[in-house]
Every structure is written in C-alpha cells, then in structure tokens.
Scaffold this motif. Sequence first.
Motif, PDB file in Angstrom:
ATOM      1  N   HIS A   1      27.715  11.842 -37.436  1.00  0.00           N
ATOM      2  CA  HIS A   1      27.254  12.495 -36.214  1.00  0.00           C
ATOM      3  C   HIS A   1      28.321  13.464 -35.716  1.00  0.00           C
ATOM      4  N   VAL A   2      27.893  14.351 -34.805  1.00  0.00           N
ATOM      5  CA  VAL A   2      28.795  15.337 -34.229  1.00  0.00           C
ATOM      6  C   VAL A   2      28.614  15.317 -32.713  1.00  0.00           C
ATOM      7  N   ILE A   3      29.727  15.227 -32.002  1.00  0.00           N
ATOM      8  CA  ILE A   3      29.705  15.349 -30.550  1.00  0.00           C
ATOM      9  C   ILE A   3      30.376  16.680 -30.213  1.00  0.00           C
ATOM     10  N   ILE A   4      29.691  17.464 -29.407  1.00  0.00           N
ATOM     11  CA  ILE A   4      30.193  18.777 -29.004  1.00  0.00           C
ATOM     12  C   ILE A   4      30.388  18.774 -27.497  1.00  0.00           C
ATOM     13  N   THR A   5      31.545  19.250 -27.053  1.00  0.00           N
ATOM     14  CA  THR A   5      31.738  19.460 -25.621  1.00  0.00           C
ATOM     15  C   THR A   5      32.023  20.935 -25.378  1.00  0.00           C
TER      16      THR A   5
ATOM     17  N   MET B   1      25.090  15.905 -30.441  1.00  0.00           N
ATOM     18  CA  MET B   1      24.926  15.794 -29.004  1.00  0.00           C
ATOM     19  C   MET B   1      25.952  16.674 -28.299  1.00  0.00           C
ATOM     20  N   CYS B   2      25.521  17.293 -27.200  1.00  0.00           N
ATOM     21  CA  CYS B   2      26.405  18.122 -26.380  1.00  0.00           C
ATOM     22  C   CYS B   2      26.725  17.420 -25.072  1.00  0.00           C
ATOM     23  N   ALA B   3      27.889  17.737 -24.535  1.00  0.00           N
ATOM     24  CA  ALA B   3      28.309  17.231 -23.230  1.00  0.00           C
ATOM     25  C   ALA B   3      29.252  18.256 -22.616  1.00  0.00           C
ATOM     26  N   GLN B   4      29.489  18.118 -21.330  1.00  0.00           N
ATOM     27  CA  GLN B   4      30.425  19.001 -20.646  1.00  0.00           C
ATOM     28  C   GLN B   4      31.811  18.377 -20.658  1.00  0.00           C
TER      29      GLN B   4
ATOM     30  N   CYS C   1      35.882  27.071 -23.909  1.00  0.00           N
ATOM     31  CA  CYS C   1      36.255  26.300 -25.095  1.00  0.00           C
ATOM     32  C   CYS C   1      35.108  25.400 -25.562  1.00  0.00           C
ATOM     33  N   ILE C   2      34.912  25.390 -26.862  1.00  0.00           N
ATOM     34  CA  ILE C   2      33.929  24.530 -27.524  1.00  0.00           C
ATOM     35  C   ILE C   2      34.722  23.568 -28.401  1.00  0.00           C
ATOM     36  N   ARG C   3      34.489  22.270 -28.223  1.00  0.00           N
ATOM     37  CA  ARG C   3      35.195  21.259 -29.014  1.00  0.00           C
ATOM     38  C   ARG C   3      34.198  20.446 -29.828  1.00  0.00           C
ATOM     39  N   LEU C   4      34.569  20.119 -31.059  1.00  0.00           N
ATOM     40  CA  LEU C   4      33.741  19.272 -31.919  1.00  0.00           C
ATOM     41  C   LEU C   4      34.506  18.017 -32.300  1.00  0.00           C
ATOM     42  N   MET C   5      33.801  16.898 -32.314  1.00  0.00           N
ATOM     43  CA  MET C   5      34.305  15.656 -32.898  1.00  0.00           C
ATOM     44  C   MET C   5      33.297  15.283 -33.980  1.00  0.00           C
TER      45      MET C   5
END
Length: 124
Positions: free
Chosen positions: A43-47, A73-76, A87-91
């Motif tokens: 999975h990928v979490i994006i903030t 999934m995206c979050a702030q 900034c866009i961050r990926l985990m």
Amino acid sequence: MIRGIRGATTVEKNDAGLIHRATEELMKQIEEQNNLKPQDISHVIITVTEELTATFPARALRDLPGYQFVPVMCAQEIPVPGSMKSCIRLMVTAATEKNQEEINHIYLNKAEKLRPDLSLTKER
C-alpha cells in the motif's frame, strides 16, 4: 521482508497537473531505485501540505499501469509552523529482499533538504 520506503517532492504551485506529474515522477523513482513492481507494493500512504488542494495525488498512482489493485490513501500533513510548503510525501510499503540500509529513499526538488542523510548521493 516488508519494508517502508519514504519519498518526498515539491511543486511550484497548487495545480492538479503539477501535483499529478510530481507524484508520478516520485513513485517511478521509488520503483526504479528499489527494483519494485506494482505487485510488490502492499500500500501507499500519501500526505500533502495544507495548501495543496487542487487534486488528490493518489489519482496519479491509480492511473499508472499495474496500480489498480494497490491500495492508496491521501491525508493532510500536520501544518507545523515553518515546515516545508507545497510538499507531497509518500510512504510505500513493499516486499523486498533488501536490508533496511539498502533501501533508497527518494527526495526530489526542494524536498531534498528534508533528509539529506538518506540522499542517494550520500555514501553508505
């Protein structure tokens, strides 16, 4: 082994096209530098920082070949005073045979300043 792979990038303004292109570029670099395929990714979490509201960056990944079954999934991001803007961050959580110290975390554009200790140019 399941590993977390971090990445971040920035965009110049709150524009859907820029956000999609930056997210896609970051994900492709994470794949390439860590020898991953979509089926390796759990999975990928994006903030995103609070001013990036033009689109969901997850859409950029859903449009990539092979990603239709990867949960995204995206979050702030927490709006900490003085933190990096736009900034866009990926985990990315993925199956890999790499040891933790062999994982290549990717930081592009102004986000390179976030973790210079994890830079690809740093000797390991």
